[in-house]
Design an enzyme around this catalytic site. Structure first.
Site, PDB file in Angstrom:
ATOM      1  NE  ARG A 118      -4.151  -1.638   0.214  1.00  0.00           N
ATOM      2  CZ  ARG A 118      -4.259  -2.931  -0.096  1.00  0.00           C
ATOM      3  NH1 ARG A 118      -3.221  -3.569  -0.629  1.00  0.00           N
ATOM      4  NH2 ARG A 118      -5.386  -3.574   0.094  1.00  0.00           N
ATOM      5  CB  SER A 131      -8.794  -1.326   3.943  1.00  0.00           C
ATOM      6  OG  SER A 131      -9.063  -2.626   3.523  1.00  0.00           O
ATOM      7  CD  GLU A 170      -5.834   1.026   1.831  1.00  0.00           C
ATOM      8  OE1 GLU A 170      -5.644  -0.023   2.443  1.00  0.00           O
ATOM      9  OE2 GLU A 170      -6.579   1.116   0.853  1.00  0.00           O
TER      10      GLU A 170
HETATM   11  N1  EPU Z   1     -10.994 -10.047  10.217  1.00  0.00           N
HETATM   12  C1  EPU Z   1     -11.592  -9.759  11.429  1.00  0.00           C
HETATM   13  N2  EPU Z   1     -12.715  -8.994  11.411  1.00  0.00           N
HETATM   14  C2  EPU Z   1     -13.272  -8.522  10.271  1.00  0.00           C
HETATM   15  C3  EPU Z   1     -12.660  -8.820   9.050  1.00  0.00           C
HETATM   16  C4  EPU Z   1     -11.503  -9.582   9.041  1.00  0.00           C
HETATM   17  O1  EPU Z   1     -11.120 -10.171  12.481  1.00  0.00           O
HETATM   18  O2  EPU Z   1     -14.289  -7.825  10.373  1.00  0.00           O
HETATM   19  C5  EPU Z   1      -9.754 -10.878  10.230  1.00  0.00           C
HETATM   20  C6  EPU Z   1     -10.047 -12.331   9.899  1.00  0.00           C
HETATM   21  O3  EPU Z   1      -9.224 -13.134  10.721  1.00  0.00           O
HETATM   22  C7  EPU Z   1      -9.604 -12.471   8.468  1.00  0.00           C
HETATM   23  C8  EPU Z   1      -8.435 -11.491   8.420  1.00  0.00           C
HETATM   24  O4  EPU Z   1      -8.840 -10.409   9.261  1.00  0.00           O
HETATM   25  O5  EPU Z   1      -9.199 -13.755   8.179  1.00  0.00           O
HETATM   26  C9  EPU Z   1      -8.160 -10.968   7.034  1.00  0.00           C
HETATM   27  O6  EPU Z   1      -9.359 -10.384   6.490  1.00  0.00           O
HETATM   28  P1  EPU Z   1      -9.494 -10.076   4.929  1.00  0.00           P
HETATM   29  O7  EPU Z   1      -9.216 -11.316   4.155  1.00  0.00           O
HETATM   30  O8  EPU Z   1     -10.765  -9.397   4.690  1.00  0.00           O
HETATM   31  O9  EPU Z   1      -8.256  -9.125   4.648  1.00  0.00           O
HETATM   32  P2  EPU Z   1      -7.771  -7.754   5.305  1.00  0.00           P
HETATM   33  O10 EPU Z   1      -6.345  -7.935   5.676  1.00  0.00           O
HETATM   34  O11 EPU Z   1      -8.668  -7.288   6.377  1.00  0.00           O
HETATM   35  C10 EPU Z   1      -6.888  -6.876   3.031  1.00  0.00           C
HETATM   36  C11 EPU Z   1      -6.970  -5.610   2.228  1.00  0.00           C
HETATM   37  C12 EPU Z   1      -8.284  -5.512   1.478  1.00  0.00           C
HETATM   38  C13 EPU Z   1      -8.430  -6.731   0.587  1.00  0.00           C
HETATM   39  C14 EPU Z   1      -8.351  -7.985   1.466  1.00  0.00           C
HETATM   40  C15 EPU Z   1      -8.421  -9.258   0.663  1.00  0.00           C
HETATM   41  C16 EPU Z   1      -5.604  -4.024   3.459  1.00  0.00           C
HETATM   42  C17 EPU Z   1      -5.566  -2.795   4.292  1.00  0.00           C
HETATM   43  N3  EPU Z   1      -6.796  -4.455   3.101  1.00  0.00           N
HETATM   44  O12 EPU Z   1      -7.880  -6.779   4.056  1.00  0.00           O
HETATM   45  O13 EPU Z   1      -8.205  -4.373   0.639  1.00  0.00           O
HETATM   46  O14 EPU Z   1      -9.654  -6.732  -0.116  1.00  0.00           O
HETATM   47  O15 EPU Z   1      -7.108  -7.994   2.186  1.00  0.00           O
HETATM   48  O16 EPU Z   1      -7.220  -9.414   0.005  1.00  0.00           O
HETATM   49  O17 EPU Z   1      -4.552  -4.573   3.151  1.00  0.00           O
HETATM   50  C18 EPU Z   1      -8.722  -2.061   0.466  1.00  0.00           C
HETATM   51  O18 EPU Z   1      -7.506  -1.865   0.398  1.00  0.00           O
HETATM   52  O19 EPU Z   1      -9.560  -1.127   0.406  1.00  0.00           O
HETATM   53  C19 EPU Z   1      -9.203  -3.419   0.668  1.00  0.00           C
HETATM   54  C20 EPU Z   1     -10.494  -3.704   0.848  1.00  0.00           C
END
Ligand code: EPU
Length: 349
Positions: free
Chosen positions: A176, A249, A345
């Site tokens: 990012r 995010s 972000e």
């Molecule tokens: N989780 C929680 N609570 C929630 C959501 C997630 O505890 O409400 C935990 C779960 O353990 C889950 C883990 O977080 O397994 C990862 O969640 P997710 O797969 O949704 O990924 P993220 O790390 O929260 C990142 C990106 C997203 C992208 C997803 C999928 C960043 C800041 N965000 O989210 O990107 O869609 O991975 O690859 O790196 C964006 O940048 O706007 C965005 C949506």
């Protein structure tokens, strides 16, 4: 000639004075700009960028506004890039080089590439925003980052007042992050060149992707099926900016030292961790926020999505300042409980 009439003489631009920006960002918060200029024709850019109006710090570049939060009015000019055009520049046996105008809609381009048998962008389907914005924060999802496919970025350097073509290495992509984020406001991205392979192993390891393909009944997925699976996952997990104001995010996943990560894991065994390098690990910001009981919380019209704890939302009439106030409360709570700093972000103005 005053500033506005100077610009009006340039073909390919539409000018609005004292313009509302409410419909110009996916957060849909009230804000205005002294002047808003829609740039439809890339040929207008040199004259526009050389004009006095686009000089200085009060000129802000906006794409589709999917990664910005206005907490106040903008005192100067906002340039909204609406330029269109996708063209193949070079075709090779194994890959194709494509040049895309900054104003193209990202998801349309992802599907344009898949329709032509060009791969790599399938895991980045349905990310909102314009093509020109994608290198800035090096958009990423489901195990892929756009920087992997960027060959070069054509930009206007507002310091040297020259067009530049920055090769991928010069863009300094990281999680990012990029040169464009580290030197905010310096480069106006006019077009992005992508190197897209004709063949590539699919990336299915990110949690949930294989399961989604199985639910869809796809036993032998191709890139298009992966894009469909990602689209379904995102639609289910993230609020739709077309109906609920948000910018995806709101915080980056924090990168901390392995020592800090292991100490946190000891007292919070469920905390998801991903290795980044030998010495560092990435923590799940969503998990930290949910653990502080913010998921689904609403304060007036500002809130945290009940679908995903990383997404701040506008329930209708929130101001940017109210959303930012809530974001700061999230930051303080996570810092107090876990000693971890959450970095926003989106660009917060
Ligand atoms: N989780 C929680 N609570 C929630 C959501 C997630 O505890 O409400 C935990 C779960 O353990 C889950 C883990 O977080 O397994 C990862 O969640 P997710 O797969 O949704 O990924 P993220 O790390 O929260 C990142 C990106 C997203 C992208 C997803 C999928 C960043 C800041 N965000 O989210 O990107 O869609 O991975 O690859 O790196 C964006 O940048 O706007 C965005 C949506």
């Amino acid at each position: 000639m005053n500033d506005a009439s100077q610009i009006k003489a340039i073909p390919g631009c539409t000018i609005y004075e004292n313009a509302s920006l409410l419909e110009r960002t996916t957060f849909r918060v009230p804000a205005s700009a002294s002047m808003l200029i829609d740039v439809h024709d890339a040929n207008a850019l040199p004259a526009l960028l050389e004009s006095s109006i686009a000089q200085g710090e009060n000129a802000l570049i906006l794409g589709e506004g999917s990664n910005v939060l206005f907490t106040r009015d903008w005192p100067g000019v906002v340039l909204a890039l609406r330029t269109r055009g996708i063209g193949i520049i070079e075709e090779h046996d194994d890959a194709v080089l494509v040049r895309v105008a900054a104003g193209e809609h990202w998801n349309d381009f992802v599907h344009w590439s898949l329709d032509r048998g060009l791969f790599g962008l399938e895991n980045l389907a349905l990310i909102p925003g314009s093509v020109g914005a994608t290198p800035i924060q090096n958009i990423g999802a489901y195990g892929t980052e756009v920087g992997e496919f960027v060959h070069a970025v054509a930009a206007w350097d507002r310091i040297t007042r020259k067009s530049v073509r920055l090769a991928r290495d010069a863009c300094a992509f990281a999680y990012r992050d990029s040169l464009f984020k580290r030197e905010p406001g310096r480069y106006l991205i006019m077009a992005v060149e992508f190197q897209l392979p004709r063949q590539r192993e699919l990336r299915l390891d990110y949690s949930g992707v294989r399961e989604e393909l199985a639910t869809m009944g796809v036993a032998q997925p191709d890139a298009r099926a992966v894009a469909r699976a990602i689209t379904r996952l995102r639609t289910r997990k993230l609020p739709d900016p077309a109906t609920t104001g948000n910018a995806g995010s709101f915080f980056k996943n924090p990168i901390v030292t392995q020592m800090q990560a292991q100490a946190l894991k000891l007292s919070n065994p469920d905390l998801p961790l991903w290795p980044v390098s030998g010495a560092h690990a990435k923590l799940s910001a969503a998990w930290l926020i949910e653990a502080c009981n913010f998921k689904g919380l609403r304060e007036g019209y500002a809130g945290i999505s009940s679908q995903h704890a990383l997404v701040l939302i506008n329930h209708g009439q929130a101001t940017g300042a109210q959303i930012w106030g809530l974001a700061q409360r999230v930051q303080s709570a996570v810092l107090e409980r876990f000693g971890t700093v959450l970095e926003p972000e989106p660009l917060v103005i």
